[in-house]
Design an enzyme around this catalytic site. Structure first.
Site, PDB file in Angstrom:
ATOM      1  N   CYS A   1       2.536   7.892  -2.527  1.00  0.00           N
ATOM      2  CA  CYS A   1       3.424   8.599  -3.178  1.00  0.00           C
ATOM      3  C   CYS A   1       3.047   8.778  -4.563  1.00  0.00           C
ATOM      4  O   CYS A   1       3.607   8.084  -5.544  1.00  0.00           O
ATOM      5  CB  CYS A   1       5.027   8.291  -3.127  1.00  0.00           C
ATOM      6  SG  CYS A   1       6.069   9.567  -4.049  1.00  0.00           S
TER       7      CYS A   1
ATOM      8  N   CYS B   1       5.974  16.029  -2.623  1.00  0.00           N
ATOM      9  CA  CYS B   1       6.533  15.175  -3.641  1.00  0.00           C
ATOM     10  C   CYS B   1       7.708  15.607  -4.501  1.00  0.00           C
ATOM     11  O   CYS B   1       7.596  16.434  -5.396  1.00  0.00           O
ATOM     12  CB  CYS B   1       5.239  14.661  -4.588  1.00  0.00           C
ATOM     13  SG  CYS B   1       5.619  13.152  -5.662  1.00  0.00           S
TER      14      CYS B   1
HETATM   15  P1  FAD Z   1       4.325   2.607   6.582  1.00  0.00           P
HETATM   16  O1  FAD Z   1       5.714   3.368   6.771  1.00  0.00           O
HETATM   17  O2  FAD Z   1       4.257   1.681   5.399  1.00  0.00           O
HETATM   18  O3  FAD Z   1       4.153   1.304   7.635  1.00  0.00           O
HETATM   19  C1  FAD Z   1       3.325   0.799   8.113  1.00  0.00           C
HETATM   20  C2  FAD Z   1       3.757  -0.256   9.233  1.00  0.00           C
HETATM   21  O4  FAD Z   1       2.798  -0.963   9.587  1.00  0.00           O
HETATM   22  C3  FAD Z   1       4.647  -1.310   8.543  1.00  0.00           C
HETATM   23  O5  FAD Z   1       5.994  -1.457   9.287  1.00  0.00           O
HETATM   24  C4  FAD Z   1       3.742  -2.756   8.566  1.00  0.00           C
HETATM   25  O6  FAD Z   1       4.827  -3.913   8.410  1.00  0.00           O
HETATM   26  C5  FAD Z   1       3.073  -2.357   9.701  1.00  0.00           C
HETATM   27  N1  FAD Z   1       1.802  -3.335   9.497  1.00  0.00           N
HETATM   28  C6  FAD Z   1       1.198  -3.744   8.392  1.00  0.00           C
HETATM   29  N2  FAD Z   1      -0.098  -4.480   8.859  1.00  0.00           N
HETATM   30  C7  FAD Z   1       0.068  -4.646  10.235  1.00  0.00           C
HETATM   31  C8  FAD Z   1      -0.621  -5.378  11.297  1.00  0.00           C
HETATM   32  N3  FAD Z   1      -1.772  -6.037  11.059  1.00  0.00           N
HETATM   33  N4  FAD Z   1      -0.234  -5.060  12.500  1.00  0.00           N
HETATM   34  C9  FAD Z   1       0.502  -4.329  12.939  1.00  0.00           C
HETATM   35  N5  FAD Z   1       1.649  -3.663  12.003  1.00  0.00           N
HETATM   36  C10 FAD Z   1       1.226  -3.775  10.909  1.00  0.00           C
HETATM   37  N6  FAD Z   1       6.716   9.609   0.597  1.00  0.00           N
HETATM   38  C11 FAD Z   1       7.401  10.729   0.818  1.00  0.00           C
HETATM   39  O7  FAD Z   1       7.345  11.713   1.504  1.00  0.00           O
HETATM   40  N7  FAD Z   1       8.427  11.325  -0.422  1.00  0.00           N
HETATM   41  C12 FAD Z   1       8.879  10.595  -1.212  1.00  0.00           C
HETATM   42  O8  FAD Z   1       9.487  10.644  -2.213  1.00  0.00           O
HETATM   43  C13 FAD Z   1       8.112   9.325  -1.396  1.00  0.00           C
HETATM   44  N8  FAD Z   1       8.391   8.034  -2.378  1.00  0.00           N
HETATM   45  C14 FAD Z   1       8.164   7.019  -2.070  1.00  0.00           C
HETATM   46  C15 FAD Z   1       8.384   5.899  -3.128  1.00  0.00           C
HETATM   47  C16 FAD Z   1       8.122   4.396  -2.894  1.00  0.00           C
HETATM   48  C17 FAD Z   1       8.312   3.621  -4.109  1.00  0.00           C
HETATM   49  C18 FAD Z   1       7.012   4.379  -1.986  1.00  0.00           C
HETATM   50  C19 FAD Z   1       6.768   2.923  -2.050  1.00  0.00           C
HETATM   51  C20 FAD Z   1       6.602   5.107  -1.038  1.00  0.00           C
HETATM   52  C21 FAD Z   1       6.938   6.515  -1.276  1.00  0.00           C
HETATM   53  N9  FAD Z   1       6.792   7.634  -0.211  1.00  0.00           N
HETATM   54  C22 FAD Z   1       7.095   8.653  -0.115  1.00  0.00           C
HETATM   55  C23 FAD Z   1       5.624   7.164   0.642  1.00  0.00           C
HETATM   56  C24 FAD Z   1       5.966   6.744   2.053  1.00  0.00           C
HETATM   57  O9  FAD Z   1       6.728   5.807   2.348  1.00  0.00           O
HETATM   58  C25 FAD Z   1       4.638   6.406   2.881  1.00  0.00           C
HETATM   59  O10 FAD Z   1       3.605   7.395   2.764  1.00  0.00           O
HETATM   60  C26 FAD Z   1       4.933   6.254   4.531  1.00  0.00           C
HETATM   61  O11 FAD Z   1       5.891   5.363   4.710  1.00  0.00           O
HETATM   62  C27 FAD Z   1       3.566   6.228   5.178  1.00  0.00           C
HETATM   63  O12 FAD Z   1       3.842   5.602   6.561  1.00  0.00           O
HETATM   64  P2  FAD Z   1       3.152   4.718   7.125  1.00  0.00           P
HETATM   65  O13 FAD Z   1       3.446   4.643   8.614  1.00  0.00           O
HETATM   66  O14 FAD Z   1       1.473   4.939   7.059  1.00  0.00           O
HETATM   67  O15 FAD Z   1       3.043   3.241   6.681  1.00  0.00           O
END
Ligand code: FAD
Length: 412
Positions: free
Chosen positions: A167, A344
């Site tokens: 983000c 965003c």
């Molecule tokens: P995540 O949701 O972070 O999940 C990754 C998972 O993998 C976690 O549960 C973690 O525990 C697990 N993991 C890590 N290492 C391992 C391992 N070795 N083995 C197994 N599992 C593991 N997005 C928007 O669309 N709009 C917004 O307004 C927005 N605002 C945001 C504001 C903030 C402050 C933040 C921090 C993020 C924001 N985002 C926003 C971004 C959004 O949250 C992420 O892009 C999204 O969560 C990505 O999904 P993901 O599945 O890739 O990762």
């Protein structure tokens, strides 16, 4: 599947039970109930991270952004509560921290992005104290709100590191909401807000920059471009920035500071054979299939794809991954295609949002069909009320509808 010496084997193994992992598992289970699916996820809590900017501004409670992980994992999907340590793509296995080996026919890699707090000298010692806050971790957002609401004068710094981060708009959302809170409290004139960004412009997609610049000017924020936070001294209340591309440093005193850490793919991915030269999971930007290993797909923040790393992107990537994974199991050509969509919602004040939406290459699109550069109450309602519901009850259940995005003529 052939006879295997491994105890655990599944049709599909998903690494990470965050936004991407749960969304893919839910869609896959609906489409192919007969598949055996496992999610490997160490955490007991699932977080709606887009809510943390609102927690840091007192709009949403932290509890509203959290659910028990067990409650979001779809029925008949196995939860392996551990961490993946390494990948063996030729053997089609992953190894867990506890030493067990899990075999798959298809692997989906989505463990998110790693927050490199250690890369900023002195930060770990002072984070969550001395007015040093960050919306980028769970308990940090609540402390951010404490800092903002108790602040009535002095220097307030907001930082943004070198891209990519998740983000990319979140560092400046903290600027606008904090300033608007201080404006409403009648103390903004006693505060010197500074936005210190390692970037060279306010936002990656030029179309939205004039709207954001207007808000920066309105609140009287000083913007320092190409300044990257490298050290922080919480006792002395000093932050040291390096001018990007030089050895030169600048020390800035602060009374409160909102820090966004540098980010990378998680170490266990970076140290695996699955990454490109830059250290990101090397997937095809259209099919989301791994460029070298055909049995592996990826989505979310960990991938090499040049989209904005957002939950909005995950929402569009998940159906593509599911379609292509099913085709790949059937030995058919992959025809699911991801457009690079990312969004965003820039909370420019309490009550108004500039809703930036774009595809690969910064091509501007619109889903709500008005001029989304204009700060909008309607988009604020989406950000604070509708998106969270869509997330918990649509996206994580695998039933969110496809949204069409209209290409915007940016010459107008
Ligand atoms: P995540 O949701 O972070 O999940 C990754 C998972 O993998 C976690 O549960 C973690 O525990 C697990 N993991 C890590 N290492 C391992 C391992 N070795 N083995 C197994 N599992 C593991 N997005 C928007 O669309 N709009 C917004 O307004 C927005 N605002 C945001 C504001 C903030 C402050 C933040 C921090 C993020 C924001 N985002 C926003 C971004 C959004 O949250 C992420 O892009 C999204 O969560 C990505 O999904 P993901 O599945 O890739 O990762």
């Amino acid at each position: 599947m052939t006879d295997s010496p491994y105890a655990d084997r599944y049709s599909v193994v998903i690494v990470g039970g965050g936004s991407g992992g749960i969304c893919v598992a839910a869609r896959l289970k609906r489409a192919r109930p007969e598949l055996t699916i496992a999610i490997i996820e160490p955490s007991a809590t699932h977080a709606y991270q887009p809510g943390w900017t609102l927690v840091g501004a007192g709009v949403m409670s932290l509890a509203d952004t959290l659910r028990q992980e067990g409650g979001v994992i779809p029925r008949n999907v196995t939860w392996i509560r551990d961490r993946v340590r390494s990948f063996q793509p030729d053997a089609m296995t992953v190894t867990l921290d506890n030493g067990s080996v899990i075999e798959y026919r298809r692997l989906v890699v989505c463990p998110g992005i790693q927050l490199n707090w250690d890369a900023i000298k002195g930060l770990k010692e002072t984070l969550g104290r001395n007015g040093v806050a960050s919306n980028y971790y769970r308990d940090g957002a609540a402390y951010m709100w404490d800092c903002v609401r108790n602040f009535s004068g002095g220097k307030a710094i907001f930082t943004q590191p070198v891209m990519p981060i998740k983000c990319a708009g979140a560092p400046q959302k903290a600027v606008y909401l904090s300033c608007d809170h201080w404006r409403r409290e009648g103390v903004l004139h006693r505060i010197k807000p500074q936005f210190c960004t390692a970037g060279a412009k306010l936002f990656g997609v030029d179309y939205y920059v004039p709207s954001l610049q207007k808000m920066i000017d309105y609140y009287g924020v000083e913007v320092a471009y190409k300044e990257n936070l490298i050290a922080i001294d919480g006792q002395k209340k000093e932050a040291t920035f390096q001018i990007v591309g030089t050895e030169q440093t600048v020390v800035r005193p602060f009374d409160m500071i909102h820090v966004v850490p540098p980010q990378s793919a998680p170490d266990f991915v970076r140290n695996s054979p699955l990454v490109n030269e830059a250290g990101w999971l090397d997937v095809d930007p259209t099919t989301m299939q791994h460029k070298k290993y055909e049995t592996i797909f990826g989505l979310g923040d960990v991938t090499s794809t040049p989209n904005a790393k957002t939950a909005a992107a995950v929402r569009e990537q998940a159906p593509v991954v599911v379609d292509n994974l099913i085709k790949s199991l059937a030995g058919e050509p992959l025809d699911g295609a991801y457009s690079g969509y990312g969004a965003c919602p820039l909370t420019v004040s309490y009550g108004r949002v500039v809703l930036a939406e774009f595809l690969y290459g910064g091509k501007v699109v619109s889903s709500l069909h008005y001029d989304q550069r204009k700060p909008s109450r309607f988009a604020w309602t989406f950000k604070t009320q509708i998106f969270p519901r869509l997330y918990w009850y649509g996206m994580l259940k695998g039933i969110d509808p496809k949204v069409s995005h209209k290409i915007v003529d940016t010459t107008k």
